[in-house]
Structures are given as structure tokens and as C-alpha cells.
Design a protein around this motif. Structure first.
Motif, PDB file in Angstrom:
ATOM      1  N   THR A 111     -11.075 -14.921  -1.113  1.00  0.00           N
ATOM      2  CA  THR A 111     -10.186 -14.823   0.036  1.00  0.00           C
ATOM      3  C   THR A 111      -8.960 -14.023  -0.355  1.00  0.00           C
ATOM      4  N   VAL A 112      -8.541 -13.173   0.544  1.00  0.00           N
ATOM      5  CA  VAL A 112      -7.309 -12.423   0.301  1.00  0.00           C
ATOM      6  C   VAL A 112      -6.279 -12.823   1.349  1.00  0.00           C
ATOM      7  N   PHE A 113      -5.022 -12.599   1.009  1.00  0.00           N
ATOM      8  CA  PHE A 113      -3.962 -12.784   1.994  1.00  0.00           C
ATOM      9  C   PHE A 113      -3.421 -11.407   2.345  1.00  0.00           C
ATOM     10  N   THR A 114      -3.231 -11.181   3.631  1.00  0.00           N
ATOM     11  CA  THR A 114      -2.640  -9.903   4.046  1.00  0.00           C
ATOM     12  C   THR A 114      -1.665 -10.126   5.185  1.00  0.00           C
ATOM     13  N   THR A 115      -0.588  -9.327   5.164  1.00  0.00           N
ATOM     14  CA  THR A 115       0.341  -9.379   6.304  1.00  0.00           C
ATOM     15  C   THR A 115      -0.069  -8.335   7.334  1.00  0.00           C
ATOM     16  N   ARG A 116      -1.102  -7.536   6.960  1.00  0.00           N
ATOM     17  CA  ARG A 116      -1.521  -6.475   7.877  1.00  0.00           C
ATOM     18  C   ARG A 116      -3.006  -6.585   8.212  1.00  0.00           C
ATOM     19  N   PRO A 117      -3.401  -7.682   8.859  1.00  0.00           N
ATOM     20  CA  PRO A 117      -4.821  -7.787   9.216  1.00  0.00           C
ATOM     21  C   PRO A 117      -5.272  -6.629  10.104  1.00  0.00           C
ATOM     22  N   ASP A 118      -4.318  -6.011  10.789  1.00  0.00           N
ATOM     23  CA  ASP A 118      -4.671  -4.897  11.681  1.00  0.00           C
ATOM     24  C   ASP A 118      -5.223  -3.697  10.925  1.00  0.00           C
ATOM     25  N   THR A 119      -5.041  -3.673   9.605  1.00  0.00           N
ATOM     26  CA  THR A 119      -5.513  -2.512   8.834  1.00  0.00           C
ATOM     27  C   THR A 119      -6.833  -2.781   8.127  1.00  0.00           C
ATOM     28  N   LEU A 120      -7.488  -3.867   8.495  1.00  0.00           N
ATOM     29  CA  LEU A 120      -8.713  -4.249   7.788  1.00  0.00           C
ATOM     30  C   LEU A 120      -9.761  -3.122   7.774  1.00  0.00           C
ATOM     31  N   PHE A 121      -9.815  -2.357   8.856  1.00  0.00           N
ATOM     32  CA  PHE A 121     -10.778  -1.256   8.893  1.00  0.00           C
ATOM     33  C   PHE A 121     -10.474  -0.205   7.835  1.00  0.00           C
ATOM     34  N   GLY A 122      -9.251  -0.219   7.351  1.00  0.00           N
ATOM     35  CA  GLY A 122      -8.862   0.781   6.347  1.00  0.00           C
ATOM     36  C   GLY A 122      -8.947   0.245   4.932  1.00  0.00           C
ATOM     37  N   ALA A 123      -9.457  -0.988   4.767  1.00  0.00           N
ATOM     38  CA  ALA A 123      -9.570  -1.561   3.423  1.00  0.00           C
ATOM     39  C   ALA A 123     -10.753  -0.905   2.727  1.00  0.00           C
ATOM     40  N   THR A 124     -10.444  -0.067   1.710  1.00  0.00           N
ATOM     41  CA  THR A 124     -11.511   0.705   1.069  1.00  0.00           C
ATOM     42  C   THR A 124     -11.893   0.151  -0.295  1.00  0.00           C
ATOM     43  N   TYR A 125     -11.178  -0.832  -0.761  1.00  0.00           N
ATOM     44  CA  TYR A 125     -11.559  -1.527  -1.996  1.00  0.00           C
ATOM     45  C   TYR A 125     -10.797  -2.837  -2.048  1.00  0.00           C
ATOM     46  N   CYS A 126     -11.156  -3.692  -2.979  1.00  0.00           N
ATOM     47  CA  CYS A 126     -10.448  -4.947  -3.170  1.00  0.00           C
ATOM     48  C   CYS A 126      -9.972  -5.027  -4.610  1.00  0.00           C
ATOM     49  N   VAL A 127      -8.955  -5.827  -4.835  1.00  0.00           N
ATOM     50  CA  VAL A 127      -8.459  -5.996  -6.201  1.00  0.00           C
ATOM     51  C   VAL A 127      -8.273  -7.483  -6.484  1.00  0.00           C
ATOM     52  N   LEU A 128      -8.755  -7.892  -7.633  1.00  0.00           N
ATOM     53  CA  LEU A 128      -8.524  -9.260  -8.098  1.00  0.00           C
ATOM     54  C   LEU A 128      -7.487  -9.222  -9.209  1.00  0.00           C
ATOM     55  N   ALA A 129      -6.672 -10.261  -9.275  1.00  0.00           N
ATOM     56  CA  ALA A 129      -5.748 -10.390 -10.394  1.00  0.00           C
ATOM     57  C   ALA A 129      -6.562 -10.642 -11.658  1.00  0.00           C
TER      58      ALA A 129
END
Length: 870
Positions: free
Chosen positions: A249-267
RNA sequence: GCGAGGAUGGCGGAAUUGGCAGACGCGCUGGACUUAGGAUCCAGUGGGGCAACCCGUGGGGGUUCAACUCCCCCUCCUCGCACCA
């Protein structure tokens, strides 16, 4: 002998103490006023002039409020647990309690020399057994509510000192004081669940009269942000065969940009990293995670320019697009915030953009500038730079065309409907690490039972006393000093008889300062930390004054405890400190050679008066001057004892007030002290004179008991007006803590009275009372010996002013021609606009400036100005 | 980078919130009193000009009869926070 502070100050200080003048009790017949200073840590080096700046401010206010008829509670105590005393104990081979007592005695003496109106009957130290008993009691309340808990947490461990260090004490992987290396270690620690109160700690700020900047700092510290959490499933289709198990699960303040999520990062600390990493990537990822572990968190946050990371070989499914996107590990994602995992939207986040550029990841635009936008908000080329402003959704199917706010809401709703995510509020605030591996602090009143459970020590067995130990050092195997008290550590649970061990950590210094303001209201209560009656009457603190350095930590911790106590029904106010003000820092000139060596101010001289060039007296070596924070190493500390010795406590107090606005800080200058000393001398000479050949002063024979001379030529009616204006000004200034301007007004008054042959007491009696909060010793002396009162001026009523006497019959106003002042005219205060205009135009200077042109327009502001436009 | 606050004589600072910029103090200059003054008192003290006047609140623009004060842009300083998704 003229004004001699040393002849009068000790006398009055003794009398206030002896008669317990400032000792107060609950008295429902009077309104209460609770004025509190942030109590000091009694260090070995004693007070410097910075401390009394705040103390003087509160003292002036409390003496004034008292004269205004309030029942004023003004206490002082000592925040005396802490590391410096423990270190001194090791150095001097003494018990920290001995060091502490020595330091407290010194601080008390220094403070008392300044003549503060403290209720010394209420003095307390956080190290008093009768005090820390109740600190432990409150701790147990938190423990019982589940707000104090134990956890394995990563800490800054300093092997050389054998203790954990606070983040502020560590820089570049080293302890700032000694340079000893510090490492990250996972240890069992006590934590306080302050995060459970995050929301209330933010909202309740609104009702407080605190500096806005300080409230803002707390808001930032708590760091509330609203957004959504989104669940990503790890896709199985990975080259090399990492099993597709799991989701994150990720937290985002910009759910509106989900279509632009091109990768994910884990700590790097994320537990999923190990399980999803593909064999081909394993070596690189493990190396990266190991390297990240060795970087202190502070360093990790320090270099934000270079983005580093490693590809895990695994992919996640973007829930909006359904496309697989790569999962990376990077230390720009913090394990301690949010979920420790992010969706990366490089088109609309600068950090993600930098990372994508560094590793060649795709950048997709999903927000376009709003149609009406201008400037930076209107230019957008996401391949060049992230577009982070709000705008309109694009390339986002069902969001397209929606404004950012609408798009956020729509996407959150969509995620909730699909079961892929939900709305979430996130705080930066983390739980409070509440234990220290040190001796000189409150022992935790808990028992670790053999069965592995931790239980509270029963209330009736409090306090858990600090045991004597042979050495104030960690044990050879790295246990805290308290582990040395083996007989003390080994005990039994009184309820079950089960063997148990005591906790060997102690509480941090913040613990004692979290509730001292509550103990002050009922300090001798043996049955309870405070009585309901006292709490009801005295709380909340009406005025709290201290340095900004406590803006977040102390003030946040204390507010947190207070809210817990409120929930328990132990206090009746939501907030402890209704009004808070910061005193500024006092700085001083320091003198430094080119080599870096500092010199004391008395060892240097100016090459020529006013030249600004300085040199060492003995050697002639040039030194540069600079204004710096006072510190022993810079040789520029001013000790209040020296100031009292040279000029007296009243001058010291007055200068602390006169140096500038209380919250602004200022540069300490001995010349400035001389200035206020001269003012006090002039004030003194209104009340006393030294007969020829006499060694002692007598009341000024010019002081007379008679009505004011009504003859305008005598000027006494004018002085009466000035007196009333001064009362008005000083009173108004006190209400806003404008001490410097209040003193200035009194200086004007004294200058006006100076040199007069006859001084009706009616002009001096109220003045002595005005002066009393600022220079109480001189005022008491004048009140008793010159004005002949038997009671203390500290108990005298505050003088009242007559508004009718605060206005002049005739005032001077400026006359402008075309906006430039050309003359000033005297007019009756009641003059109307027409009269003002007529008088103004009659002025010869005005006529000349008008050069014969007719007045096109005349602006008249009664009592202020006339402006003739021509 | 973000946030907050600030910039006024040689210095610390005032200015009733749009109405005589520089209160008060320090420092400095001159004078008085003094054997003496680093004591005290008196006078002066933003800059320029003999003057009438002119110029002045970090810089530039604007609003206004009038701006330290309000608006826009910029510079510098202080203090927080600083990969917070």
C-alpha cells in the motif's frame, strides 16, 4: 551618598521573603492570574543575562497584575534531571544529586538577587522524590491507557557513551559534543503514543494566544496531510520468476495522478523488498539496502540532490491503467513515514522526476495547466520538469477535464468502490521515544515479570526511588547504569510474588517539565499530584514565557500529557498554556583574532574612540568584533551577578526591559545599563537628597503635601496632565508587554519633574507605583522612606488615570501644502474642520508656500493634519 | 528548496496602524560647575546647504491629498523545516 542600590536592595528582598509577600493561596474573592516562566535547567555555569530577560518580563507583569488586584501565582523551580549533572558526577566522583543541589542553590541565589516576586514556598525540583513520585504516577496513567508502550525501534546508539542519543545530538554519524561515532541499532525502548493525539494537538492550537509563527511550527511538526492510500499488487509476470505473491500500500496526496504512476518505490527497510526481488537483481538490491542501513537517517535526508536506488526486478500493477510498472528500492522513500512505499508520478512530483531522469524511467503527463493559469503554473513540459501545480486532469480517462480537487475526490471514490484504496490522513509526527540509558532521570515504575509481561508498580509503592550505584556509567555489557544496582533490579511482583526485574532505562528530561505547571498550583500535596480545588482555581496558565527553542518539543509534549490528563478528568482545561510569549535572545559582542582566538571584552580596547577598530590591550593584536550568541567559548557571557554588583538589581531589570521589544532579543551593552542607571538616579533624586556633608540620603525637602498650584505659570497642572498621560501609556504598554516604551514614558516624566523646586506628593506618589513593577526596590524605598507609607508598594493599588486629563486643551498640528509640511499651528483640541482650515490658511508660511495660488482643495483631519492642495 | 519574521540616524530602538519619521536611551559635540572629571547639570545632534530650501525609513515601481505603514517586483539578513510522497 546618592542612589545606592546595594544599601536598599538586600533589605527589601529580605523583607519580601520574611513576610512571604508573594506567597499566595486560593482566594475566590479575587480574580487569579497565573504567570509562569519556563523553569531553567540549573547548569553548573550559572545564570547569564539571557535567562532573566524572560523572568523580568513575567515579574513586571505579575507585580503589575498584583497591584491591579489579581491574586497572582508566580512560581519558580528547577528542571534538574539530565545528562550534564550526570557527567559532572562522573568527573567529580559525586552523586548527581549533590551536583544538582549545588547548582540549584547557586541559581536560586542568583535569581533572588534580582528581586523577583516569586512565591518561594512553591519552589520545586523535578528531582525531588516528592515530585518524581507523581511524574511516575502520571506515567502509569499513560501506561494504563496504552499510551506508553515498549517497542523495538531503531535508535542512535553511541558505543563510547553507552547510551542512545537524540537525533539533534547526532551529526554526520557522530555525537556532536565528543565526536564519538554513532550507529543505528534496534533496541527495546519505551514509546509514547503522541500520534494518537495528533489531530487534537493541531485543532486546539486555534484557540490559543500564542505567536502565530510558533503555532505554525507545531502544525508543521505534526504535519497533517490528506490523501488516499492505494494498494498495488505485485505482478507475477516477472522475468526470472520472482513469485508474484503480495501487495503493498502506498500513501499519496495526489490520487488524481494515479494514471501517471510509472513506477513504484519501496523504502530499503520495507519487508517486501526481500521477497519480491528477482534473483538477477538480488545482489545489487542487497548491496543497496545494506548501504542505506549504514547511512544515518539524517544523512539520508541531507543529500537530496542525488537520487540513488536499485530495481527489484518485480513489477506492480497500476490499478488505474492496469499496466505493470517496475518496483524500485530507493532511500528517498522513508520507512518512517506513510507506508514506506510510494507510487511514483515523475510528471508531477519533483523527487520522482529526478529519480526517473536518473534511471531512465518513463514520464507521463496527467495534469495540464488550468486554462486561466499564468506564469510558472501555465508552462508545462513534464519531460523537462515536473508540473506540480494544480490544473486539469489529462490522459486519465474518467478524470479527464476535472480540476485537481475534483479529480482527487473522483479517484478516491473510484478506488473505494473498487476496493483498491481509500481516503487517508497522514501525520509526520511520530511516536515519542521516551527512554534513556542514563542514571539521572525518573525510574520507570514498572516491573518486568518472569512471564514476559510488564506491569505497573502499585500506586501505594511509589515512588520507585533511584538506587545508589557505584558508577554512573553503563555496564560492561552495555546495559544502562541502573543495571549496576543488581539488588534493586531483582525484585518480585507484589501482587503475584512472581520474580521480576525493574526497568533500567530512565525517563527523558522532558518528563518532569511536562506537568510542573500543575504541581506549582499545589506543590505540597502529599495525597495527590494536585487538588481539584487548586486546579479549578488556578488553571490554565494565563501567561507563559520562555525561549523559542522549546517551540515544538517541550510545548508539544506538555500539551500531549495535558490532554491525556484532561481525558482522565484530572484537569478541566483542554490546554495548559493559554497565552504564550517568547523572549528574544540576548547576544553580545565578541572579540576574535585572525587566528580564531577569542578575548574577553575587558582585555581589548578600541584603537581610537568610534573607530570601530579593536585590539588586544596587552599585545596590540588586532581583533575583529562580531555580535554572537553568548557562550563561554566565545568569551562574551555577561553574568547578571556582575551587573547587579556594578549597577544593582533594579538597573539590571530595567535594562532587560529597555533593551528592546521583549520578543526581539538584543545586544547587551554596558553603556545601555548605565543609561537606565542614570534614569534611576534621577528618579531617586526626586525622592531623596544628600545634605551637604552627610553620608546618608534624606527625603527630598522639595516633596510637599499640598494641592497642586492651579496657576498655569506654576506648570503643575501641565505636570498633572503629563502624569495622567504617563499612567495611561504605561498601563497600555504593560497590557501588551511593551516594556521598553513604558520605561521611555517614565523617563519623559522624570525628566519633566527634574529640577523643580517644589514637588507636590500627588505628582510623585502615583509615579512610584508606576515604577514599582520595574524597579521594585527603589520604589519600595521611596514609598516607605520618602512618601511615608507603612505598607508595601507591592500591595499598593495601581494608579488610575483620568481620561479628561490625558487630552490637551490645545494641540499642535502640521499644515502641509501639496503634501509638504510648511508650518505647525496651535489650535484648540475641539476645533472643527472649518476652524482648522481657517487657521491653517492664515499662516504666513503656508501663504508663502502657496505662492498666491488658490487652494483647490483642503483636507482636514481633525487633531492630525491640514493639507492644502493648490 | 519550503515556511515565518525582519531591514528606520554612528548604535539599540519609537511612530496612536495611512496623517509633522527618528520618542526614549547610548554615543558624539559645545557649554556650566569643578583642582580634576570617565560625576552632575544645560544645550545641540538624520544628511546636504550661509540661507530660503532640498534629500531621506534596503532597492525599483504603483495606489493616495498624504506611505516606514497598503499593493506589485527585486535584494539582503535572521529563525524554523527540509526527499514527509
Amino acid at each position: 551618598m546618592p542612589y545606592d542600590p546595594h544599601a536598599i536592595e538586600p533589605k527589601w528582598q529580605e523583607r519580601w521573603l520574611r513576610e512571604k509577600t508573594f506567597s499566595v493561596k486560593v482566594d475566590r474573592s479575587k480574580p487569579k492570574y497565573y504567570v509562569l516562566d519556563m523553569f531553567p535547567y540549573p547548569s553548573g555555569s550559572g545564570l547569564h543575562v539571557g535567562h532573566p530577560k524572560g523572568y523580568t518580563a513575567t515579574d513586571v507583569v505579575s507585580r503589575w497584575k498584583r497591584m491591579e488586584g489579581f491574586n497572582v501565582l508566580h512560581p519558580m523551580g528547577w528542571d534538574a534531571f539530565g545528562l550534564p549533572a550526570e557527567r559532572a558526577a562522573v568527573r567529580e566522583n559525586l552523586h548527581p544529586a549533590v551536583i544538582t543541589k549545588r547548582n540549584v542553590d547557586n541559581f536560586r541565589k542568583q535569581i533572588q538577587r534580582l528581586g523577583f516576586a516569586y512565591d518561594w514556598e512553591r519552589e520545586l525540583s523535578t528531582t525531588d522524590v516528592e515530585y518524581y513520585k507523581w511524574t511516575q504516577w502520571i506515567f502509569l496513567k499513560l501506561f494504563e491507557k496504552g499510551l506508553a508502550y515498549q517497542a523495538e525501534v531503531a535508535v542512535n546508539w553511541c558505543p563510547a557513551l553507552g547510551t542512545v542519543l537524540a537525533n539533534e545530538e547526532v551529526q554526520d554519524g557522530k555525537y556532536v559534543e565528543t565526536g564519538d561515532p554513532v550507529e543505528k541499532r534496534s533496541m527495546r525502548q519505551w514509546m509514547m503514543k503522541i500520534t494518537a493525539y495528533a489531530e487534537r494537538l493541531i485543532t486546539d492550537l486555534d484557540g490559543l494566544d500564542w505567536p502565530e509563527s510558533l503555532k505554525e511550527m507545531q502544525r508543521h511538526w505534526i504535519g497533517k496531510s490528506s490523501g488516499a492510500e492505494v494498494t498495488f499488487t505485485v505482478s507475477g509476470a516477472v522475468e526470472g520468476g520472482a513469485s508474484g505473491a503480495g501487495s503493498f500500500t502506498v500513501f499519496t496526496t495526489r490520487p488524481d495522478t494515479l494514471f501517471g504512476a510509472t513506477y513504484c518505490v519501496l523504502a530499503p527497510e520495507h519487508p517486501l523488498v526481500a521477497s519480491i526481488t528477482a534473483p538477477a537483481q538480488r545482489a545489487a538490491v542487497e548491496a543497496y539496502v545494506a548501504a542505506a542501513k549504514h547511512k544515518a537517517e539524517r544523512d539520508r535526508m541531507a543529500d537530496t540532490k542525488e537520487k540513488t536506488g536499485a530495481f527489484t526486478g518485480a513489477f506492480a500493477v497500476n490499478p488505474a491503467t492496469g499496466q505493470p510498472i517496475p518496483i524500485w528500492v530507493a532511500d528517498y522513500v522513508l520507512w518512517g513515514y506513510g507506508t514506506g512505499a510510494i507510487m511514483a508520478v515523475p510528471g508531477h512530483d519533483e523527487r520522482d522526476h529526478a529519480f526517473a531522469k536518473a534511471f531512465g524511467l518513463p514520464i507521463v503527463q496527467v495534469v495540464a495547466p488550468s486554462p486561466g493559469a499564468s506564469g510558472a503554473a501555465a508552462t508545462c513540459d513534464v519531460q523537462q520538469a515536473a508540473f506540480v501545480d494544480d490544473g486539469v486532469a489529462v490522459n486519465s480517462r474518467f478524470l479527464d477535464g476535472k480540476g485537481t480537487a475534483d479529480a482527487k475526490a473522483a479517484m478516491t471514490k473510484w478506488l473505494e468502490e473498487k476496493g483498491l484504496g481509500k481516503e487517508r490522513v497522514q501525520y509526520k509526527l511520530r511516536d515519542w521515544l521516551f527512554s534513556r540509558q542514563r542514571y539521572w532521570g525518573e525510574p520507570f515504575p514498572v516491573l518486568h515479570r518472569a512471564d514476559g509481561t510488564t506491569v505497573a508498580v502499585p500506586d501505594d509503592q511509589l515512588p520507585v526511588l533511584l538506587p545508589p550505584i557505584d558508577e554512573y556509567k553503563p555496564t560492561a555489557d552495555g546495559q544502562p547504569p541502573l543495571a549496576r544496582a543488581t539488588d534493586w533490579v531483582k525484585t518480585t511482583d507484589p501482587r503475584t510474588g512472581q520474580p521480576a526485574t525493574r526497568e533500567t532505562n530512565t525517563m527523558p528530561q522532558w518528563a518532569g517539565s511536562c506537568w510542573y505547571y500543575l504541581r506549582f498550583i499545589d506543590p505540597k500535596n502529599a495525597a495527590a499530584p494536585w487538588s481539584k480545588e487548586a486546579e479549578n482555581y488556578w488553571m490554565p496558565v494565563d501567561l507563559y514565557v520562555g525561549g523559542v527553542e522549546h517551540a515544538v518539543l517541550h510545548l508539544l509534549y506538555a500539551r500531549f500529557w495535558h490532554k491525556v490528563l484532561y481525558d482522565l478528568g484530572l484537569v478541566t482545561t483542554k490546554e495548559p498554556f493559554q497565552k504564550l510569549r517568547n523572549q528574544g535572545m540576548i547576544v553580545a559582542a565578541s572579540f576574535q583574532e585572525a587566528s580564531g582566538k577569542y578575548h574577553y571584552p575587558h582585555d581589548v580596547e578600541e584603537t581610537a574612540p568610534g573607530s570601530g577598530q579593536w585590539r588586544v590591550k596587552a599585545t596590540g593584536t588586532p581583533v575583529k568584533t562580531q555580535i554572537e550568541k553568548m557562550s563561554k567559548s566565545r568569551y562574551n557571557v555577561v553574568n547578571p551577578d556582575d551587573v547587579v554588583r556594578d549597577y544593582g538589581a533594579d538597573s539590571m531589570r530595567l535594562y532587560e526591559c529597555f533593551i528592546g521589544p521583549m520578543e526581539a532579543g538584543g545586544v547587551w551593552q554596558t553603556n545601555g545599563v548605565e543609561g537606565v542607571y542614570r534614569f534611576l538616579e534621577r528618579a531617586w533624586r526626586l525622592f531623596f537628597t544628600t545634605p551637604k556633608g552627610a553620608t546618608r540620603d534624606v527625603p527630598n525637602p522639595a516633596l510637599v503635601e499640598r494641592p497642586l498650584d492651579p496657576d498655569p505659570k506654576a506648570g503643575e497642572k501641565e505636570l498633572e496632565k503629563l502624569l495622567h498621560k504617563t499612567i495611561q501609556k504605561v498601563t497600555a504598554d504593560l497590557a501588551v508587554m511593551g516594556f521598553n516604551t513604558a520605561i521611555s514614558a517614565m523617563m519623559v516624566y522624570v525628566n519633566a519633574l527634574t529640577g523643580r523646586e517644589s514637588l507636590p506628593k500627588a505628582l510623585l506618589d502615583p509615579f512610584a507605583r508606576l515604577l514599582a513593577p520595574f524597579a521594585p526596590h527603589l520604589a519600595e524605598e521611596a514609598w516607605a522612606s520618602a512618601l511615608g507609607h507603612a505598607t508595601l508598594i507591592a500591595d499598593a493599588p495601581w494608579p488610575k488615570f483620568d481620561p479628561a486629563l490625558c487630552v490637551d486643551d490645545e494641540i499642535e498640528i502640521a499644515v502641509q501644502v501639496n503634501g509638504k509640511v510648511r508650518d505647525t499651528i496651535k489650535i484648540p483640541v475641539a476645533a472643527d474642520a472649518a476652524q482648522c482650515q481657517q487657521r491653517a490658511l492664515a499662516s504666513e508660511k503656508v501663504q508663502r508656500a502657496m505662492e498666491g495660488k488658490p487652494a483647490k482643495k483642503v483636507i482636514v483631519v481633525p487633531k492630525k493634519i491640514v493639507n492644502v492642495i493648490c
